[in-house]
Write a protein that holds these residues in place. Structure first.
Motif, PDB file in Angstrom:
ATOM      1  N   GLU A 161       0.541   9.222 -15.136  1.00  0.00           N
ATOM      2  CA  GLU A 161      -0.370   8.907 -14.036  1.00  0.00           C
ATOM      3  C   GLU A 161      -1.136   7.606 -14.276  1.00  0.00           C
ATOM      4  O   GLU A 161      -1.553   6.929 -13.331  1.00  0.00           O
ATOM      5  CB  GLU A 161      -1.340  10.069 -13.838  1.00  0.00           C
ATOM      6  CG  GLU A 161      -2.171   9.984 -12.574  1.00  0.00           C
ATOM      7  CD  GLU A 161      -2.953  11.261 -12.334  1.00  0.00           C
ATOM      8  OE1 GLU A 161      -3.648  11.349 -11.308  1.00  0.00           O
ATOM      9  OE2 GLU A 161      -2.867  12.175 -13.184  1.00  0.00           O
ATOM     10  N   THR A 168       0.166   1.864 -13.794  1.00  0.00           N
ATOM     11  CA  THR A 168       0.130   1.135 -12.531  1.00  0.00           C
ATOM     12  C   THR A 168       1.132  -0.013 -12.604  1.00  0.00           C
ATOM     13  O   THR A 168       1.635  -0.340 -13.690  1.00  0.00           O
ATOM     14  CB  THR A 168      -1.271   0.561 -12.280  1.00  0.00           C
ATOM     15  OG1 THR A 168      -1.546  -0.449 -13.278  1.00  0.00           O
ATOM     16  CG2 THR A 168      -2.339   1.648 -12.349  1.00  0.00           C
ATOM     17  N   ARG A 222       2.624   1.607  -3.389  1.00  0.00           N
ATOM     18  CA  ARG A 222       1.740   2.109  -4.442  1.00  0.00           C
ATOM     19  C   ARG A 222       1.478   3.605  -4.283  1.00  0.00           C
ATOM     20  O   ARG A 222       1.335   4.324  -5.263  1.00  0.00           O
ATOM     21  CB  ARG A 222       0.417   1.338  -4.429  1.00  0.00           C
ATOM     22  CG  ARG A 222       0.540  -0.096  -4.942  1.00  0.00           C
ATOM     23  CD  ARG A 222      -0.796  -0.822  -4.838  1.00  0.00           C
ATOM     24  NE  ARG A 222      -0.689  -2.206  -5.237  1.00  0.00           N
ATOM     25  CZ  ARG A 222      -0.773  -2.653  -6.479  1.00  0.00           C
ATOM     26  NH1 ARG A 222      -0.961  -1.784  -7.464  1.00  0.00           N
ATOM     27  NH2 ARG A 222      -0.672  -3.935  -6.754  1.00  0.00           N
ATOM     28  N   LYS A 223       1.413   4.062  -3.047  1.00  0.00           N
ATOM     29  CA  LYS A 223       1.204   5.491  -2.803  1.00  0.00           C
ATOM     30  C   LYS A 223       2.380   6.297  -3.352  1.00  0.00           C
ATOM     31  O   LYS A 223       2.195   7.319  -4.040  1.00  0.00           O
ATOM     32  CB  LYS A 223       1.039   5.748  -1.306  1.00  0.00           C
ATOM     33  CG  LYS A 223       0.709   7.187  -0.960  1.00  0.00           C
ATOM     34  CD  LYS A 223       0.470   7.341   0.537  1.00  0.00           C
ATOM     35  CE  LYS A 223       0.140   8.791   0.889  1.00  0.00           C
ATOM     36  NZ  LYS A 223      -0.088   8.942   2.352  1.00  0.00           N
ATOM     37  N   THR A 224       3.605   5.845  -3.063  1.00  0.00           N
ATOM     38  CA  THR A 224       4.795   6.507  -3.601  1.00  0.00           C
ATOM     39  C   THR A 224       4.827   6.390  -5.120  1.00  0.00           C
ATOM     40  O   THR A 224       5.176   7.337  -5.831  1.00  0.00           O
ATOM     41  CB  THR A 224       6.064   5.888  -3.001  1.00  0.00           C
ATOM     42  OG1 THR A 224       6.011   5.973  -1.576  1.00  0.00           O
ATOM     43  CG2 THR A 224       7.313   6.606  -3.495  1.00  0.00           C
ATOM     44  N   TRP A 225       4.467   5.228  -5.618  1.00  0.00           N
ATOM     45  CA  TRP A 225       4.419   4.986  -7.071  1.00  0.00           C
ATOM     46  C   TRP A 225       3.508   6.010  -7.742  1.00  0.00           C
ATOM     47  O   TRP A 225       3.888   6.645  -8.735  1.00  0.00           O
ATOM     48  CB  TRP A 225       3.920   3.568  -7.312  1.00  0.00           C
ATOM     49  CG  TRP A 225       3.671   3.189  -8.740  1.00  0.00           C
ATOM     50  CD1 TRP A 225       2.652   3.639  -9.551  1.00  0.00           C
ATOM     51  CD2 TRP A 225       4.420   2.280  -9.547  1.00  0.00           C
ATOM     52  NE1 TRP A 225       2.724   3.066 -10.792  1.00  0.00           N
ATOM     53  CE2 TRP A 225       3.791   2.233 -10.819  1.00  0.00           C
ATOM     54  CE3 TRP A 225       5.544   1.489  -9.310  1.00  0.00           C
ATOM     55  CZ2 TRP A 225       4.274   1.422 -11.844  1.00  0.00           C
ATOM     56  CZ3 TRP A 225       6.018   0.686 -10.337  1.00  0.00           C
ATOM     57  CH2 TRP A 225       5.389   0.655 -11.592  1.00  0.00           C
ATOM     58  N   ARG A 226       2.279   6.168  -7.222  1.00  0.00           N
ATOM     59  CA  ARG A 226       1.319   7.087  -7.844  1.00  0.00           C
ATOM     60  C   ARG A 226       1.847   8.512  -7.866  1.00  0.00           C
ATOM     61  O   ARG A 226       1.681   9.232  -8.859  1.00  0.00           O
ATOM     62  CB  ARG A 226      -0.018   7.022  -7.099  1.00  0.00           C
ATOM     63  CG  ARG A 226      -0.805   5.742  -7.357  1.00  0.00           C
ATOM     64  CD  ARG A 226      -2.230   5.871  -6.849  1.00  0.00           C
ATOM     65  NE  ARG A 226      -2.278   5.998  -5.406  1.00  0.00           N
ATOM     66  CZ  ARG A 226      -2.388   4.973  -4.570  1.00  0.00           C
ATOM     67  NH1 ARG A 226      -2.428   3.733  -5.034  1.00  0.00           N
ATOM     68  NH2 ARG A 226      -2.449   5.163  -3.264  1.00  0.00           N
ATOM     69  N   THR A 227       2.482   8.919  -6.786  1.00  0.00           N
ATOM     70  CA  THR A 227       3.037  10.271  -6.721  1.00  0.00           C
ATOM     71  C   THR A 227       4.106  10.478  -7.790  1.00  0.00           C
ATOM     72  O   THR A 227       4.110  11.481  -8.510  1.00  0.00           O
ATOM     73  CB  THR A 227       3.634  10.535  -5.334  1.00  0.00           C
ATOM     74  OG1 THR A 227       2.606  10.429  -4.341  1.00  0.00           O
ATOM     75  CG2 THR A 227       4.260  11.919  -5.266  1.00  0.00           C
ATOM     76  N   HIS A 280       0.840  -1.208   0.000  1.00  0.00           N
ATOM     77  CA  HIS A 280       0.000   0.000   0.000  1.00  0.00           C
ATOM     78  C   HIS A 280       0.871   1.253   0.000  1.00  0.00           C
ATOM     79  O   HIS A 280       0.625   2.198  -0.762  1.00  0.00           O
ATOM     80  CB  HIS A 280      -0.914  -0.009   1.228  1.00  0.00           C
ATOM     81  CG  HIS A 280      -1.715   1.247   1.387  1.00  0.00           C
ATOM     82  ND1 HIS A 280      -2.819   1.531   0.617  1.00  0.00           N
ATOM     83  CD2 HIS A 280      -1.549   2.321   2.218  1.00  0.00           C
ATOM     84  CE1 HIS A 280      -3.314   2.706   0.962  1.00  0.00           C
ATOM     85  NE2 HIS A 280      -2.556   3.202   1.919  1.00  0.00           N
ATOM     86  N   ASN A 281       1.888   1.270   0.855  1.00  0.00           N
ATOM     87  CA  ASN A 281       2.776   2.429   0.906  1.00  0.00           C
ATOM     88  C   ASN A 281       3.578   2.567  -0.381  1.00  0.00           C
ATOM     89  O   ASN A 281       3.817   3.685  -0.861  1.00  0.00           O
ATOM     90  CB  ASN A 281       3.727   2.300   2.095  1.00  0.00           C
ATOM     91  CG  ASN A 281       3.002   2.381   3.424  1.00  0.00           C
ATOM     92  OD1 ASN A 281       1.887   2.913   3.510  1.00  0.00           O
ATOM     93  ND2 ASN A 281       3.601   1.830   4.460  1.00  0.00           N
TER      94      ASN A 281
END
Length: 314
Positions: free
Chosen positions: A254, A257, A241-246, A238-239
């Protein structure tokens, strides 16, 4: 995911007055004690029971669980949560109610008579090599960029990438073996000692990826894990993916994924080497799965005018 009868408890007695929620707990006990189910699958089945089945139909007695109520329940789930969730609820109900049939509390399994409309197939999107080069050059050095390179160089899932240990890599031979995946259980984050498909594929790595991993080893090789968190333990997907999205948003990608990377591998291999090559790289059982869900459709049909022109040459 399929709930198999041979993994469920049988024998003993059961009354038609037993509540569906109680029977569901019997079924979950059988599933959770079976080795063939991954931790994620067990957790998802329990979530379906606790979140959807028990609150809505769990108080029904088995004799009340007929095709009509089951169909109404599944239609409500489909309306509120989508066809995919309704389909999974049906899968679980088929397994739960089969216990009642096996124990003589029901004559037939009413969930089997209810169908769920197929979910619409999502359009496959992927990176082409030019886009991948642009993305990689736009990302800052670090975990996201390196993990993306591993995914593009192997086609591995993000859970398996985050579970990689340096012991799984042979930099001299240029190979990498997937031996596990990161999952979340009731005890928290853990490394499941097998992949989603229970396979342990060995990949030959592109030279550029070997160079990246060698540099990473030289700077961080004291860790057991290739992509550890700040404390040296498993990185939370989860963490990550959060960094990935940013970082993807900052880079102007954007829409990319981790799964897009896997689809990009399948699409490139299918177009250059054929569907079988893509299937083998991703570890699928059939070419149909690879083609339907992982290979992006071509916008420009190949030039076949020399052949088709035969129709029109008078």
């Amino acid at each position: 995911m399929t709930a198999h009868r041979d993994m469920l408890p049988t024998g003993g007695t059961m009354s038609a007055d037993e509540k569906l929620g109680t029977t569901a707990e019997r079924w979950l006990t059988g599933i959770e004690g079976a080795d063939r189910y991954a931790a994620q699958t067990k957790r998802r089945y329990r979530e379906i029971v606790e979140k959807y089945i028990r609150p809505r139909v769990g108080d029904l007695h088995l004799r009340e669980v007929q095709t009509g109520p089951v169909g109404a329940f599944l239609r409500d789930v489909e309306t509120d949560h989508g066809a995919a969730t309704a389909k999974l609820c049906r899968t679980v109900l088929v397994g739960v109610l089969q216990i009642a049939v096996d124990h003589g509390a029901l004559q037939q399994n009413p969930a089997k008579a209810v169908s769920i409309p197929k979910t619409g197939r999502r359009e496959v999107v992927s990176l082409n090599p030019r886009q991948a080069h642009g993305l990689l050059s736009s990302l800052p050095p670090g975990d996201v960029r390196d993990a993306l390179m591993v995914m593009l160089g192997t086609g591995a899932r993000i859970g398996s990438v985050l579970a990689l240990r340096w012991a799984d890599v042979d930099l001299e031979a240029g190979t990498l073996v997937l031996t596990g995946t990161v999952v979340r259980s009731s005890a928290g984050l853990e490394r499941q000692e097998h992949t989603k498909t229970h396979q342990t594929p060995r990949y030959r790595l592109p030279g550029a990826l070997v160079d990246v991993l060698r540099a990473r080893w030289e700077s961080r090789g004291s860790d057991d894990l290739m992509f550890p968190n700040a404390r040296g333990g498993l990185m939370d997907p989860h963490n990550f993916r959060k960094t990935w999205r940013t970082q993807m948003k900052t880079a102007g990608f954007e829409w990319v994924t981790p799964h897009v990377a896997r689809k990009s591998v399948a699409t490139l291999l299918a177009r250059r080497l054929g569907d079988e090559a893509a299937r083998d790289q991703l570890g699928h059982d059939s070419v149909a799965t690879t083609r339907a869900h992982y290979v992006e459709s071509v916008e420009d049909v190949p030039d076949h005018t020399d052949v088709l022109g035969e129709f029109l040459t008078l």
